[in-house]
Design an enzyme around this catalytic site. Structure first.
Site, PDB file in Angstrom:
ATOM      1  CB  CYS A  92       3.743  -3.086  -9.854  1.00  0.00           C
ATOM      2  SG  CYS A  92       3.146  -1.402  -9.778  1.00  0.00           S
ATOM      3  CE  LYS A 107       6.012   5.237  -2.616  1.00  0.00           C
ATOM      4  NZ  LYS A 107       4.642   5.757  -2.496  1.00  0.00           N
ATOM      5  CE  LYS A 164      -6.224   4.461  -5.855  1.00  0.00           C
ATOM      6  NZ  LYS A 164      -5.240   3.563  -5.286  1.00  0.00           N
ATOM      7  N   GLY A 219      -4.239  -2.905  -3.763  1.00  0.00           N
ATOM      8  CA  GLY A 219      -3.888  -3.507  -5.046  1.00  0.00           C
ATOM      9  C   GLY A 219      -3.879  -2.500  -6.184  1.00  0.00           C
ATOM     10  CG  LEU A 220      -0.876  -0.308  -6.949  1.00  0.00           C
ATOM     11  CD1 LEU A 220       0.246  -1.043  -7.664  1.00  0.00           C
ATOM     12  CD2 LEU A 220      -0.513   1.159  -6.762  1.00  0.00           C
TER      13      LEU A 220
END
Length: 300
Positions: A128, A163, A44, A71-72
């Site tokens: 992000c 990514k 993660k 939201g990470l």
């Protein structure tokens, strides 16, 4: 039968990984899945400080997949180093750490902290929101993507995977920018922006209004983007988007991916990753394929 693939000099026993954010750091799944069977566990997102993530509700089921606006949320690099990394080191699988941040310096702090660890590769999440660019994702502007890729490459001891977000006009242009800035590999695709509305309450289902769509419905889009990008760059691609079976994985390999990652389907079927490994092996037996690398980009 040889299922080994190599990405930027790192050897993986097979081309199957976990997609970041769908597998934690493997602890939650280790009761279901023998992590030794996987090519790699991709963690993660890890930030320099703990992130609370978005308000709830932040996950919704939709036709053909799911939306998430987590939201990470993550406990930060300190907890990762103390708890998650020692756990992963117990297994004979490669570890790829997904790195997130709100500024370039946030990313670089995590990259530097990981430099002397047994982590095999770094996956940089450029979806992000870049707080210095008005919250536009790092991966949605070519100059931002070039800047963060080149800066991470200067600091990183491990090979760097960028990514890529599909939420751009032309993903091949972004792929070329990442390659030009020194990326060792690409992983794609991240989620597609979507929305769900509760018609009875006349309200958004997610507190964030929009979320990232993943699951089987995005697979044709992901496959097309992987194929186009494989034609445009020379660096390896880790393909993902709706993979839930060996057949799905083989499609991505034929389209030009060197490896694949299983994401949303982990929530539907906790055994999905190992089933994908076994599915690739049975496909290779069925068609008498000796090396899995013979499949990469072999579509005609």
């Amino acid at each position: 039968m040889n299922t080994e693939v190599k990405i930027a000099g790192v050897a993986f026993k097979n081309p199957v990984m976990t997609a970041s954010g769908t597998f934690g750091s493997g602890m939650e799944y280790s009761d279901f899945v023998d992590l030794n069977r996987l090519g790699a566990v991709v963690t993660k997102g890890v930030a320099n400080v703990p992130w609370e993530g978005n308000p709830t509700p932040r996950v919704a089921e939709v036709y053909g997949g799911m939306l998430n606006a987590i939201g990470l949320q993550n406990p930060g690099i300190d907890v990762f180093m103390e708890r998650d990394l020692p756990f992963l080191q117990k297994y004979d699988t490669k570890v790829i750490v997904n790195v997130c941040g709100k500024t370039v310096s946030d990313y670089l702090e995590v990259v530097e902290r990981l430099s002397d660890t047994p982590v095999s590769m770094l996956e940089i999440n450029v979806s992000c929101p870049n707080v210095k660019e008005g919250a536009i994702a790092f991966g949605q502007k070519a100059d931002s993507l070039f800047d963060i890729t080149s800066q991470v490459k200067k600091k990183a001891k491990q090979p760097v995977i960028m990514k890529l977000s599909p939420n751009v006009t032309d993903i091949t242009e972004m792929a070329k920018v990442a390659e030009a800035a020194g990326a060792d590999a690409l992983s794609m695709i991240n989620t597609i922006t979507g929305m769900k509305i509760d018609i009875h309450r006349k309200k958004f289902v997610l507190a964030n209004k929009t979320g990232g769509m993943s699951g089987p419905a995005v697979k044709p889009v992901a496959l097309r983007m992987v194929y186009q990008t494989a034609q445009a760059v020379k660096i390896p691609i880790i393909g993902m988007g709706g993979i839930g079976s060996g057949e799905d994985a083989v499609e991505f390999l034929l389209a030009g991916a060197t490896a694949v990652a299983v994401g949303a389907m982990n929530f539907v079927n906790p055994y999905a990753t190992v089933e994908v490994v076994e599915g690739i092996e049975s496909y290779m037996k069925q068609y008498d394929i000796e090396n899995v690398t013979d499949l990469i980009g072999a579509v005609e």
